[in-house]
Write an enzyme that holds these catalytic residues in place. Structure first.
Site, PDB file in Angstrom:
ATOM      1  N   GLY A   1      14.098 -41.057   0.004  1.00  0.00           N
ATOM      2  CA  GLY A   1      13.745 -40.454   1.287  1.00  0.00           C
ATOM      3  C   GLY A   1      14.274 -41.291   2.424  1.00  0.00           C
TER       4      GLY A   1
ATOM      5  CG  ASN B   1       7.209 -38.460  -5.028  1.00  0.00           C
ATOM      6  OD1 ASN B   1       7.551 -38.750  -6.151  1.00  0.00           O
ATOM      7  ND2 ASN B   1       7.879 -37.580  -4.327  1.00  0.00           N
ATOM      8  N   GLY B   2       5.618 -35.754  -3.821  1.00  0.00           N
ATOM      9  CA  GLY B   2       5.516 -34.497  -4.546  1.00  0.00           C
ATOM     10  C   GLY B   2       5.087 -33.360  -3.650  1.00  0.00           C
TER      11      GLY B   2
ATOM     12  CE1 TYR C   1      22.064 -36.632  -5.844  1.00  0.00           C
ATOM     13  CE2 TYR C   1      19.809 -36.076  -5.303  1.00  0.00           C
ATOM     14  CZ  TYR C   1      21.056 -36.497  -4.914  1.00  0.00           C
ATOM     15  OH  TYR C   1      21.294 -36.809  -3.606  1.00  0.00           O
TER      16      TYR C   1
ATOM     17  CB  CYS D   1       7.959 -38.992  -0.924  1.00  0.00           C
ATOM     18  SG  CYS D   1       7.612 -37.657   0.202  1.00  0.00           S
TER      19      CYS D   1
HETATM   20  P1  AMP Z   1      25.698 -28.521  -3.303  1.00  0.00           P
HETATM   21  O1  AMP Z   1      26.057 -27.853  -4.589  1.00  0.00           O
HETATM   22  O2  AMP Z   1      26.726 -28.436  -2.246  1.00  0.00           O
HETATM   23  O3  AMP Z   1      24.364 -28.048  -2.793  1.00  0.00           O
HETATM   24  O4  AMP Z   1      25.546 -30.085  -3.551  1.00  0.00           O
HETATM   25  C1  AMP Z   1      25.149 -30.582  -4.770  1.00  0.00           C
HETATM   26  C2  AMP Z   1      25.193 -32.076  -4.689  1.00  0.00           C
HETATM   27  O5  AMP Z   1      24.107 -32.536  -3.874  1.00  0.00           O
HETATM   28  C3  AMP Z   1      24.987 -32.666  -6.070  1.00  0.00           C
HETATM   29  O6  AMP Z   1      26.198 -33.114  -6.527  1.00  0.00           O
HETATM   30  C4  AMP Z   1      24.051 -33.816  -5.860  1.00  0.00           C
HETATM   31  O7  AMP Z   1      24.776 -35.009  -5.830  1.00  0.00           O
HETATM   32  C5  AMP Z   1      23.411 -33.563  -4.532  1.00  0.00           C
HETATM   33  N1  AMP Z   1      22.032 -33.101  -4.729  1.00  0.00           N
HETATM   34  C6  AMP Z   1      21.540 -32.330  -5.686  1.00  0.00           C
HETATM   35  N2  AMP Z   1      20.229 -32.120  -5.513  1.00  0.00           N
HETATM   36  C7  AMP Z   1      19.881 -32.774  -4.426  1.00  0.00           C
HETATM   37  C8  AMP Z   1      18.660 -32.976  -3.743  1.00  0.00           C
HETATM   38  N3  AMP Z   1      17.542 -32.427  -4.152  1.00  0.00           N
HETATM   39  N4  AMP Z   1      18.668 -33.741  -2.644  1.00  0.00           N
HETATM   40  C9  AMP Z   1      19.813 -34.272  -2.226  1.00  0.00           C
HETATM   41  N5  AMP Z   1      20.988 -34.147  -2.806  1.00  0.00           N
HETATM   42  C10 AMP Z   1      21.044 -33.401  -3.905  1.00  0.00           C
END
Ligand code: AMP
Length: 489
Positions: free
Chosen positions: A52, A126-127, A267, A24
Protein backbone atom coordinates in the site's frame (compact mmCIF):
# COMPACT_ATOMS: atom_id res chain seq x y z
CA UNK A 1 -7.18 14.28 -24.91
CA UNK A 2 -10.01 14.10 -22.40
CA UNK A 3 -12.22 17.09 -21.70
CA UNK A 4 -12.67 17.86 -18.02
CA UNK A 5 -16.20 16.44 -18.09
CA UNK A 6 -15.20 13.22 -19.81
CA UNK A 7 -12.32 12.83 -17.42
CA UNK A 8 -14.52 13.39 -14.40
CA UNK A 9 -17.18 11.00 -15.71
CA UNK A 10 -14.70 8.22 -16.37
CA UNK A 11 -12.95 8.89 -13.10
CA UNK A 12 -16.22 8.64 -11.17
CA UNK A 13 -17.20 5.49 -12.99
CA UNK A 14 -13.89 3.86 -12.27
CA UNK A 15 -13.99 4.88 -8.68
CA UNK A 16 -17.48 3.56 -8.11
CA UNK A 17 -16.41 0.29 -9.72
CA UNK A 18 -13.60 -0.05 -7.33
CA UNK A 19 -15.24 1.01 -4.13
CA UNK A 20 -14.92 -2.29 -2.33
CA UNK A 21 -11.20 -2.64 -2.72
CA UNK A 22 -8.60 -1.94 -0.14
CA UNK A 23 -5.08 -3.30 -0.20
CA UNK A 24 -3.06 -2.95 2.97
CA UNK A 25 -0.19 -4.14 5.09
CA UNK A 26 -0.22 -4.38 8.88
CA UNK A 27 2.42 -4.85 11.55
CA UNK A 28 2.50 -4.91 15.34
CA UNK A 29 5.49 -5.16 17.68
CA UNK A 30 5.58 -5.83 21.40
CA UNK A 31 8.89 -5.42 23.17
CA UNK A 32 8.38 -5.00 26.92
CA UNK A 33 10.45 -2.22 28.41
CA UNK A 34 11.62 -0.82 25.07
CA UNK A 35 11.38 2.96 24.82
CA UNK A 36 10.52 3.70 21.25
CA UNK A 37 9.34 0.68 19.35
CA UNK A 38 7.72 3.01 16.79
CA UNK A 39 11.09 3.16 15.04
CA UNK A 40 10.99 -0.60 14.47
CA UNK A 41 7.43 -0.41 13.21
CA UNK A 42 8.55 2.37 10.86
CA UNK A 43 11.23 0.07 9.44
CA UNK A 44 8.68 -2.74 9.23
CA UNK A 45 6.31 -0.56 7.26
CA UNK A 46 9.10 0.10 4.76
CA UNK A 47 9.23 -3.66 4.15
CA UNK A 48 5.46 -3.71 3.64
CA UNK A 49 5.34 -0.67 1.38
CA UNK A 50 4.50 -2.83 -1.66
CA UNK A 51 1.15 -3.62 0.01
CA UNK A 52 0.00 0.00 0.00
CA UNK A 53 1.44 3.32 -1.07
CA UNK A 54 -1.33 5.74 -0.35
CA UNK A 55 -1.25 6.32 3.39
CA UNK A 56 0.81 5.18 6.35
CA UNK A 57 0.25 5.30 10.08
CA UNK A 58 1.65 4.19 13.42
CA UNK A 59 -0.06 3.96 16.82
CA UNK A 60 2.04 3.49 19.94
CA UNK A 61 0.89 2.25 23.30
CA UNK A 62 2.55 3.37 26.51
CA UNK A 63 0.91 1.87 29.61
CA UNK A 64 -2.44 1.89 27.81
CA UNK A 65 -2.11 5.47 26.53
CA UNK A 66 -2.22 5.54 22.77
CA UNK A 67 -0.59 8.12 20.56
CA UNK A 68 -0.78 7.94 16.81
CA UNK A 69 0.23 9.64 13.61
CA UNK A 70 -1.02 8.93 10.09
CA UNK A 71 -1.03 10.76 6.82
CA UNK A 72 -1.26 10.35 3.07
CA UNK A 73 1.94 9.29 1.33
CA UNK A 74 4.72 6.73 1.37
CA UNK A 75 6.16 5.66 4.72
CA UNK A 76 9.26 7.82 4.25
CA UNK A 77 7.14 10.83 3.31
CA UNK A 78 4.81 10.49 6.28
CA UNK A 79 7.35 9.95 9.07
CA UNK A 80 10.54 11.60 10.21
CA UNK A 81 12.59 11.37 13.39
CA UNK A 82 10.63 14.07 15.18
CA UNK A 83 7.30 12.38 14.51
CA UNK A 84 8.63 8.99 15.58
CA UNK A 85 9.73 10.58 18.87
CA UNK A 86 6.12 11.56 19.60
CA UNK A 87 5.16 7.87 19.56
CA UNK A 88 6.53 6.42 22.81
CA UNK A 89 5.71 2.99 24.13
CA UNK A 90 6.72 -0.64 24.02
CA UNK A 91 3.76 -1.88 21.99
CA UNK A 92 3.15 -0.37 18.62
CA UNK A 93 1.14 -1.10 15.47
CA UNK A 94 1.45 0.21 11.92
CA UNK A 95 -0.42 0.25 8.65
CA UNK A 96 0.10 1.02 4.98
CA UNK A 97 -2.89 1.42 2.71
CA UNK A 98 -3.76 1.62 -0.92
CA UNK A 99 -7.34 2.25 -1.88
CA UNK A 100 -8.94 3.84 -4.89
CA UNK A 101 -8.73 7.59 -5.21
CA UNK A 102 -12.45 7.92 -4.39
CA UNK A 103 -11.71 6.88 -0.85
CA UNK A 104 -8.36 8.52 -0.78
CA UNK A 105 -8.46 10.71 2.28
CA UNK A 106 -6.56 10.89 5.51
CA UNK A 107 -9.73 10.22 7.55
CA UNK A 108 -9.64 6.73 6.07
CA UNK A 109 -5.99 6.16 6.95
CA UNK A 110 -5.11 3.72 9.71
CA UNK A 111 -4.45 2.69 12.46
CA UNK A 112 -7.83 3.65 13.77
CA UNK A 113 -7.80 4.74 17.41
CA UNK A 114 -10.97 4.59 19.47
CA UNK A 115 -11.59 5.54 23.07
CA UNK A 116 -14.04 3.30 24.88
CA UNK A 117 -15.08 3.28 28.52
CA UNK A 118 -12.65 0.42 28.99
CA UNK A 119 -9.68 2.36 27.60
CA UNK A 120 -8.10 3.24 24.29
CA UNK A 121 -7.72 0.77 21.47
CA UNK A 122 -5.79 1.05 18.20
CA UNK A 123 -6.57 -1.23 15.28
CA UNK A 124 -4.99 -1.78 11.87
CA UNK A 125 -6.79 -3.87 9.30
CA UNK A 126 -5.90 -5.54 6.00
CA UNK A 127 -8.69 -6.86 3.82
CA UNK A 128 -12.31 -6.22 3.03
CA UNK A 129 -15.44 -7.29 4.82
CA UNK A 130 -18.19 -8.72 2.67
CA UNK A 131 -20.92 -7.85 5.18
CA UNK A 132 -19.69 -4.35 6.08
CA UNK A 133 -22.63 -2.54 4.54
CA UNK A 134 -25.08 -4.84 6.23
CA UNK A 135 -23.43 -4.34 9.62
CA UNK A 136 -23.07 -0.60 9.12
CA UNK A 137 -26.76 -0.28 8.23
CA UNK A 138 -27.80 -2.22 11.29
CA UNK A 139 -25.51 -0.27 13.57
CA UNK A 140 -26.66 3.05 12.16
CA UNK A 141 -30.25 2.01 12.87
CA UNK A 142 -29.10 1.69 16.46
CA UNK A 143 -27.70 5.17 16.55
CA UNK A 144 -24.05 4.50 15.73
CA UNK A 145 -22.29 7.25 13.90
CA UNK A 146 -19.27 6.59 11.72
CA UNK A 147 -16.54 9.03 10.89
CA UNK A 148 -14.79 7.09 8.15
CA UNK A 149 -15.71 4.99 5.13
CA UNK A 150 -13.49 2.08 6.14
CA UNK A 151 -14.53 -1.35 7.33
CA UNK A 152 -12.09 -1.07 10.23
CA UNK A 153 -14.35 1.40 11.99
CA UNK A 154 -17.13 -1.17 12.06
CA UNK A 155 -14.76 -3.70 13.60
CA UNK A 156 -13.52 -1.18 16.18
CA UNK A 157 -17.08 -0.16 17.07
CA UNK A 158 -18.10 -3.79 17.52
CA UNK A 159 -15.10 -4.51 19.74
CA UNK A 160 -15.75 -1.39 21.82
CA UNK A 161 -19.38 -2.43 22.22
CA UNK A 162 -18.53 -5.94 23.42
CA UNK A 163 -15.73 -4.72 25.70
CA UNK A 164 -18.38 -3.58 28.14
CA UNK A 165 -19.37 -7.17 28.82
CA UNK A 166 -16.08 -8.95 29.21
CA UNK A 167 -12.40 -9.20 28.49
CA UNK A 168 -10.70 -7.81 25.40
CA UNK A 169 -10.25 -11.36 24.14
CA UNK A 170 -13.96 -12.07 24.46
CA UNK A 171 -14.89 -8.78 22.83
CA UNK A 172 -12.58 -9.44 19.89
CA UNK A 173 -13.85 -13.02 19.56
CA UNK A 174 -17.44 -11.78 19.42
CA UNK A 175 -16.64 -9.03 16.94
CA UNK A 176 -14.55 -11.36 14.76
CA UNK A 177 -17.37 -13.88 14.67
CA UNK A 178 -19.72 -11.23 13.26
CA UNK A 179 -17.59 -9.92 10.46
CA UNK A 180 -17.16 -11.79 7.21
CA UNK A 181 -14.72 -11.55 4.35
CA UNK A 182 -10.95 -11.49 4.28
CA UNK A 183 -9.28 -9.77 7.19
CA UNK A 184 -6.12 -9.65 9.22
CA UNK A 185 -6.04 -7.34 12.21
CA UNK A 186 -3.42 -6.09 14.60
CA UNK A 187 -4.75 -4.41 17.71
CA UNK A 188 -3.26 -2.89 20.80
CA UNK A 189 -5.07 -2.01 23.99
CA UNK A 190 -4.04 -2.08 27.67
CA UNK A 191 -0.81 -4.04 27.76
CA UNK A 192 -1.68 -6.33 24.90
CA UNK A 193 -0.73 -6.78 21.28
CA UNK A 194 -3.32 -8.85 19.47
CA UNK A 195 -3.44 -10.42 16.01
CA UNK A 196 -6.58 -11.80 14.35
CA UNK A 197 -6.95 -13.74 11.10
CA UNK A 198 -10.22 -14.39 9.29
CA UNK A 199 -11.75 -17.87 9.59
CA UNK A 200 -10.62 -18.87 6.07
CA UNK A 201 -7.18 -17.31 6.47
CA UNK A 202 -7.77 -15.41 3.23
CA UNK A 203 -5.45 -12.58 4.17
CA UNK A 204 -2.03 -13.56 5.54
CA UNK A 205 -0.68 -12.84 9.02
CA UNK A 206 2.38 -14.30 10.69
CA UNK A 207 4.33 -14.12 13.93
CA UNK A 208 8.04 -13.50 14.43
CA UNK A 209 10.07 -13.75 17.65
CA UNK A 210 12.75 -11.26 18.58
CA UNK A 211 15.12 -11.45 21.55
CA UNK A 212 12.93 -9.03 23.42
CA UNK A 213 9.42 -9.73 22.18
CA UNK A 214 7.17 -10.50 19.25
CA UNK A 215 6.33 -9.13 15.81
CA UNK A 216 3.02 -9.77 14.05
CA UNK A 217 3.00 -8.89 10.38
CA UNK A 218 1.13 -9.33 7.11
CA UNK A 219 4.30 -10.79 5.64
CA UNK A 220 7.42 -12.48 6.89
CA UNK A 221 9.67 -10.27 4.73
CA UNK A 222 9.73 -7.77 7.62
CA UNK A 223 11.42 -10.17 10.05
CA UNK A 224 15.10 -10.00 9.00
CA UNK A 225 15.17 -6.23 9.47
CA UNK A 226 13.59 -6.64 12.92
CA UNK A 227 16.11 -9.29 13.93
CA UNK A 228 13.09 -11.57 14.27
CA UNK A 229 12.84 -15.29 13.56
CA UNK A 230 9.76 -16.59 11.82
CA UNK A 231 7.73 -18.37 14.49
CA UNK A 232 4.55 -19.38 12.67
CA UNK A 233 1.54 -18.18 10.69
CA UNK A 234 -1.51 -17.05 12.62
CA UNK A 235 -4.04 -19.82 11.97
CA UNK A 236 -7.27 -19.14 10.12
CA UNK A 237 -9.87 -18.24 12.77
CA UNK A 238 -7.24 -17.60 15.45
CA UNK A 239 -6.67 -14.70 17.82
CA UNK A 240 -3.15 -14.42 19.24
CA UNK A 241 -2.60 -12.31 22.31
CA UNK A 242 0.82 -11.15 23.40
CA UNK A 243 0.97 -9.95 26.98
CA UNK A 244 3.95 -9.82 29.37
CA UNK A 245 6.02 -11.37 26.60
CA UNK A 246 3.84 -14.46 26.46
CA UNK A 247 1.82 -15.62 23.53
CA UNK A 248 -1.68 -16.96 24.08
CA UNK A 249 -3.99 -18.32 21.41
CA UNK A 250 -7.77 -18.46 21.15
CA UNK A 251 -9.57 -20.14 18.26
CA UNK A 252 -12.78 -18.23 17.60
CA UNK A 253 -13.74 -20.25 14.54
CA UNK A 254 -12.23 -23.60 13.65
CA UNK A 255 -14.91 -24.76 11.28
CA UNK A 256 -14.19 -22.76 8.14
CA UNK A 257 -12.13 -24.24 5.32
CA UNK A 258 -8.63 -22.84 4.83
CA UNK A 259 -8.64 -20.57 1.76
CA UNK A 260 -5.54 -18.39 1.67
CA UNK A 261 -5.53 -15.88 -1.19
CA UNK A 262 -3.73 -17.33 -4.22
CA UNK A 263 -3.18 -13.84 -5.65
CA UNK A 264 -0.81 -13.13 -2.74
CA UNK A 265 1.46 -15.81 -4.20
CA UNK A 266 0.88 -14.72 -7.80
CA UNK A 267 1.47 -11.01 -7.42
CA UNK A 268 0.76 -9.21 -4.21
CA UNK A 269 3.19 -10.52 -1.59
CA UNK A 270 6.89 -9.79 -1.68
CA UNK A 271 8.91 -12.55 -3.33
CA UNK A 272 10.97 -13.21 -0.18
CA UNK A 273 7.93 -13.80 2.06
CA UNK A 274 6.52 -17.13 3.20
CA UNK A 275 2.76 -17.46 3.56
CA UNK A 276 1.25 -20.45 5.32
CA UNK A 277 4.69 -22.03 5.20
CA UNK A 278 4.96 -21.77 1.43
CA UNK A 279 7.68 -19.68 -0.15
CA UNK A 280 6.31 -17.03 -2.49
CA UNK A 281 9.55 -17.22 -4.49
CA UNK A 282 9.36 -21.00 -5.01
CA UNK A 283 5.70 -20.71 -5.98
CA UNK A 284 6.45 -18.16 -8.68
CA UNK A 285 9.43 -20.11 -9.99
CA UNK A 286 7.40 -23.30 -10.12
CA UNK A 287 4.60 -21.45 -11.95
CA UNK A 288 7.14 -20.55 -14.64
CA UNK A 289 8.33 -24.15 -14.86
CA UNK A 290 4.78 -25.47 -15.18
CA UNK A 291 4.11 -22.95 -17.96
CA UNK A 292 7.22 -24.11 -19.79
CA UNK A 293 6.32 -27.80 -19.45
CA UNK A 294 3.04 -27.15 -21.23
CA UNK A 295 4.70 -25.20 -24.02
CA UNK A 296 6.81 -26.16 -27.04
CA UNK A 297 7.10 -22.71 -28.57
CA UNK A 298 10.48 -22.11 -30.17
CA UNK A 299 12.07 -18.85 -29.07
CA UNK A 300 15.45 -17.13 -28.65
CA UNK A 301 14.95 -15.33 -25.34
CA UNK A 302 12.75 -15.43 -22.25
CA UNK A 303 12.14 -11.99 -20.76
CA UNK A 304 10.14 -10.84 -17.76
CA UNK A 305 7.91 -7.88 -17.21
CA UNK A 306 9.88 -6.54 -14.24
CA UNK A 307 9.48 -7.09 -11.39
CA UNK A 308 6.20 -8.96 -11.22
CA UNK A 309 7.13 -11.56 -13.87
CA UNK A 310 10.81 -12.01 -13.06
CA UNK A 311 10.78 -15.13 -10.91
CA UNK A 312 8.33 -16.99 -13.15
CA UNK A 313 10.48 -16.06 -16.16
CA UNK A 314 13.53 -17.55 -14.45
CA UNK A 315 11.55 -20.74 -13.83
CA UNK A 316 10.35 -20.82 -17.43
CA UNK A 317 13.88 -20.38 -18.76
CA UNK A 318 15.26 -23.08 -16.46
CA UNK A 319 12.68 -25.60 -17.57
CA UNK A 320 12.63 -24.75 -21.29
CA UNK A 321 16.36 -24.28 -21.74
CA UNK A 322 15.72 -20.99 -23.57
CA UNK A 323 18.05 -18.33 -22.12
CA UNK A 324 16.68 -15.70 -19.77
CA UNK A 325 17.66 -12.12 -20.49
CA UNK A 326 16.60 -8.55 -19.86
CA UNK A 327 14.28 -7.12 -22.44
CA UNK A 328 12.59 -4.43 -20.40
CA UNK A 329 14.19 -1.96 -18.04
CA UNK A 330 12.09 -0.55 -15.23
CA UNK A 331 12.24 2.93 -13.83
CA UNK A 332 12.00 2.14 -10.13
CA UNK A 333 10.92 5.61 -9.14
CA UNK A 334 7.56 5.60 -10.89
CA UNK A 335 4.57 4.42 -8.85
CA UNK A 336 2.02 1.79 -9.72
CA UNK A 337 0.44 1.57 -13.14
CA UNK A 338 -2.45 -0.55 -12.10
CA UNK A 339 -5.03 1.96 -11.00
CA UNK A 340 -4.81 5.25 -12.75
CA UNK A 341 -7.97 7.24 -13.20
CA UNK A 342 -8.18 7.10 -16.98
CA UNK A 343 -7.14 4.63 -19.61
CA UNK A 344 -4.93 7.27 -21.18
CA UNK A 345 -3.10 7.84 -17.91
CA UNK A 346 -2.72 4.10 -17.42
CA UNK A 347 -1.16 3.72 -20.84
CA UNK A 348 1.17 6.63 -20.35
CA UNK A 349 2.34 5.26 -17.04
CA UNK A 350 3.33 1.92 -18.61
CA UNK A 351 5.62 3.88 -20.93
CA UNK A 352 6.91 5.93 -18.02
CA UNK A 353 7.77 2.79 -16.13
CA UNK A 354 9.29 0.54 -18.78
CA UNK A 355 11.77 0.93 -21.62
CA UNK A 356 12.72 -1.78 -24.11
CA UNK A 357 16.32 -2.93 -24.30
CA UNK A 358 16.51 -2.94 -28.07
CA UNK A 359 19.94 -4.61 -28.14
CA UNK A 360 18.44 -7.74 -26.60
CA UNK A 361 15.13 -8.03 -28.42
CA UNK A 362 15.77 -6.89 -32.00
CA UNK A 363 15.12 -9.70 -34.51
CA UNK A 364 14.51 -12.15 -31.67
CA UNK A 365 11.62 -14.48 -30.94
CA UNK A 366 10.63 -13.47 -27.45
CA UNK A 367 8.76 -15.28 -24.68
CA UNK A 368 7.46 -12.52 -22.42
CA UNK A 369 6.34 -13.55 -18.93
CA UNK A 370 4.12 -11.54 -16.63
CA UNK A 371 2.27 -12.56 -13.49
CA UNK A 372 -1.27 -11.62 -14.52
CA UNK A 373 -3.52 -9.90 -17.00
CA UNK A 374 -6.16 -7.85 -15.26
CA UNK A 375 -7.41 -5.06 -17.50
CA UNK A 376 -5.03 -5.97 -20.30
CA UNK A 377 -3.49 -2.52 -20.64
CA UNK A 378 0.00 -3.47 -19.50
CA UNK A 379 0.56 -6.50 -21.73
CA UNK A 380 -0.81 -4.83 -24.86
CA UNK A 381 1.37 -1.79 -24.37
CA UNK A 382 4.50 -3.85 -23.77
CA UNK A 383 3.95 -6.18 -26.74
CA UNK A 384 3.70 -3.10 -28.96
CA UNK A 385 6.87 -1.63 -27.47
CA UNK A 386 8.75 -4.88 -28.08
CA UNK A 387 7.53 -5.13 -31.67
CA UNK A 388 8.37 -1.47 -32.32
CA UNK A 389 11.89 -2.28 -31.11
CA UNK A 390 12.21 -5.03 -33.71
CA UNK A 391 11.21 -8.24 -31.86
CA UNK A 392 10.23 -10.71 -34.58
CA UNK A 393 7.73 -12.63 -32.43
CA UNK A 394 6.29 -11.97 -28.98
CA UNK A 395 4.73 -14.93 -27.16
CA UNK A 396 3.03 -13.85 -23.94
CA UNK A 397 2.93 -16.31 -21.05
CA UNK A 398 1.06 -15.46 -17.86
CA UNK A 399 1.97 -17.19 -14.60
CA UNK A 400 -1.60 -17.22 -13.30
CA UNK A 401 -4.95 -18.22 -14.81
CA UNK A 402 -7.13 -15.57 -16.50
CA UNK A 403 -8.62 -13.15 -13.93
CA UNK A 404 -12.33 -13.50 -14.65
CA UNK A 405 -13.89 -12.31 -11.38
CA UNK A 406 -13.47 -9.35 -9.05
CA UNK A 407 -12.05 -9.80 -5.58
CA UNK A 408 -14.09 -8.49 -2.65
CA UNK A 409 -11.75 -9.73 0.04
CA UNK A 410 -8.83 -7.37 -0.16
CA UNK A 411 -7.19 -7.52 -3.58
CA UNK A 412 -7.65 -4.52 -5.78
CA UNK A 413 -9.23 -5.95 -8.93
CA UNK A 414 -11.73 -3.86 -10.88
CA UNK A 415 -15.35 -4.53 -11.68
CA UNK A 416 -15.88 -7.50 -14.04
CA UNK A 417 -16.69 -5.26 -16.93
CA UNK A 418 -13.12 -4.00 -16.82
CA UNK A 419 -11.55 -7.45 -16.49
CA UNK A 420 -10.32 -8.48 -19.90
CA UNK A 421 -10.69 -12.21 -19.32
CA UNK A 422 -14.28 -11.77 -18.15
CA UNK A 423 -15.20 -10.29 -21.51
CA UNK A 424 -12.97 -11.92 -24.10
CA UNK A 425 -11.86 -15.41 -25.07
CA UNK A 426 -8.15 -16.16 -24.87
CA UNK A 427 -7.89 -15.83 -28.65
CA UNK A 428 -9.66 -12.45 -28.51
CA UNK A 429 -7.30 -11.38 -25.76
CA UNK A 430 -4.32 -12.45 -27.86
CA UNK A 431 -5.55 -10.36 -30.75
CA UNK A 432 -6.26 -7.42 -28.44
CA UNK A 433 -2.76 -7.38 -26.95
CA UNK A 434 -1.15 -8.03 -30.33
CA UNK A 435 0.81 -11.12 -29.24
CA UNK A 436 1.84 -13.96 -31.56
CA UNK A 437 0.54 -16.39 -28.97
CA UNK A 438 -0.91 -16.17 -25.46
CA UNK A 439 -1.02 -18.85 -22.78
CA UNK A 440 -2.00 -18.82 -19.13
CA UNK A 441 -1.21 -21.06 -16.19
CA UNK A 442 -4.14 -23.41 -15.57
CA UNK A 443 -6.06 -23.45 -12.29
CA UNK A 444 -4.55 -26.89 -11.61
CA UNK A 445 -1.13 -25.45 -12.35
CA UNK A 446 -1.79 -22.70 -9.81
CA UNK A 447 -2.74 -25.28 -7.18
CA UNK A 448 0.35 -27.32 -7.98
CA UNK A 449 2.79 -24.44 -7.77
CA UNK A 450 1.45 -23.18 -4.41
CA UNK A 451 1.28 -26.72 -3.04
CA UNK A 452 -1.53 -26.18 -0.55
CA UNK A 453 -4.04 -28.31 -2.44
CA UNK A 454 -7.52 -26.87 -2.31
CA UNK A 455 -6.70 -24.65 0.70
CA UNK A 456 -6.41 -21.57 -1.50
CA UNK A 457 -8.95 -18.97 -2.56
CA UNK A 458 -9.13 -18.92 -6.37
CA UNK A 459 -12.23 -16.74 -6.60
CA UNK A 460 -10.68 -14.22 -9.00
CA UNK A 461 -9.89 -17.08 -11.40
CA UNK A 462 -12.98 -19.23 -10.94
CA UNK A 463 -15.76 -17.13 -9.39
CA UNK A 464 -15.98 -19.62 -6.54
CA UNK A 465 -16.02 -17.29 -3.52
CA UNK A 466 -15.32 -18.78 -0.09
CA UNK A 467 -17.59 -16.22 1.62
CA UNK A 468 -21.07 -14.82 1.09
CA UNK A 469 -21.04 -11.57 -0.87
CA UNK A 470 -23.82 -9.84 1.07
CA UNK A 471 -22.87 -6.27 0.25
CA UNK A 472 -22.00 -6.92 -3.32
CA UNK A 473 -25.24 -8.68 -4.10
CA UNK A 474 -27.02 -6.04 -2.03
CA UNK A 475 -28.58 -8.69 0.10
CA UNK A 476 -28.89 -6.48 3.09
CA UNK A 477 -31.21 -8.62 5.13
CA UNK A 478 -32.26 -7.28 8.47
CA UNK A 479 -33.55 -10.65 9.58
CA UNK A 480 -30.41 -12.63 9.02
CA UNK A 481 -29.31 -14.91 11.81
CA UNK A 482 -26.16 -12.81 12.08
CA UNK A 483 -28.15 -9.71 12.97
CA UNK A 484 -26.57 -7.71 15.72
CA UNK A 485 -29.86 -6.33 16.96
CA UNK A 486 -30.43 -9.12 19.45
CA UNK A 487 -26.92 -8.65 20.74
CA UNK A 488 -27.66 -5.04 21.54
CA UNK A 489 -30.87 -5.51 23.45
P1 AMP B 1 -3.40 -4.80 -16.48
O1 AMP B 1 -3.64 -6.12 -17.15
O2 AMP B 1 -3.06 -3.69 -17.39
O3 AMP B 1 -4.55 -4.43 -15.59
O4 AMP B 1 -2.13 -4.92 -15.54
C1 AMP B 1 -1.78 -6.12 -14.95
C2 AMP B 1 -0.50 -5.90 -14.21
O5 AMP B 1 -0.77 -5.13 -13.03
C3 AMP B 1 0.04 -7.24 -13.74
O6 AMP B 1 1.10 -7.58 -14.54
C4 AMP B 1 0.51 -6.99 -12.34
O7 AMP B 1 1.89 -6.81 -12.33
C5 AMP B 1 -0.19 -5.74 -11.91
N1 AMP B 1 -1.27 -6.07 -10.98
C6 AMP B 1 -2.08 -7.12 -10.97
N2 AMP B 1 -2.95 -7.05 -9.97
C7 AMP B 1 -2.70 -5.94 -9.31
C8 AMP B 1 -3.24 -5.32 -8.16
N3 AMP B 1 -4.24 -5.85 -7.50
N4 AMP B 1 -2.70 -4.16 -7.75
C9 AMP B 1 -1.70 -3.63 -8.45
N5 AMP B 1 -1.14 -4.13 -9.52
C10 AMP B 1 -1.62 -5.29 -9.97
Amino acid sequence: MYSKNEWTAEFKELMSDDKFHDECGVIGISSPGAQNIAKDVYFGLHSLQHRGQESAGIASNMYGNINYYKDMGLVQEVFDDNIIKTLPGDICIGHVRYSTAGESHVTNAQPLVVYSKMGSLALAHNGNLTNAKKLRDQMQDYGYIFQTAIDSEIIAALIARFLKDGSVEQAISKAAAMIEGGFSLVITTGDKLIGVRDPHGIRPLCIGKTNSGYVISSESCVFPLQGAKFLRDVKPGEIVIIENNELKSIMYNENASHKVCSFEYVYFARTDSHIDEKSVYMTRREAGKILARADDTEADLVIAVPDSGTVAAIGYAEESGIPFGEGLIKNRYVGRTFIQPTQEMRELSVRMKLNVLEENVKDKRIIMIDDSIVRGTTSGKIVKMLKDAGASEVHVRISSPPVTHSCYMGIDTPNRKNLMAANKSIEEMRVHIGADSLKFLSVEGLEDCIGLGDSICKACFTGDYPVELYDIEHEVSRNSEKTIIGEYD
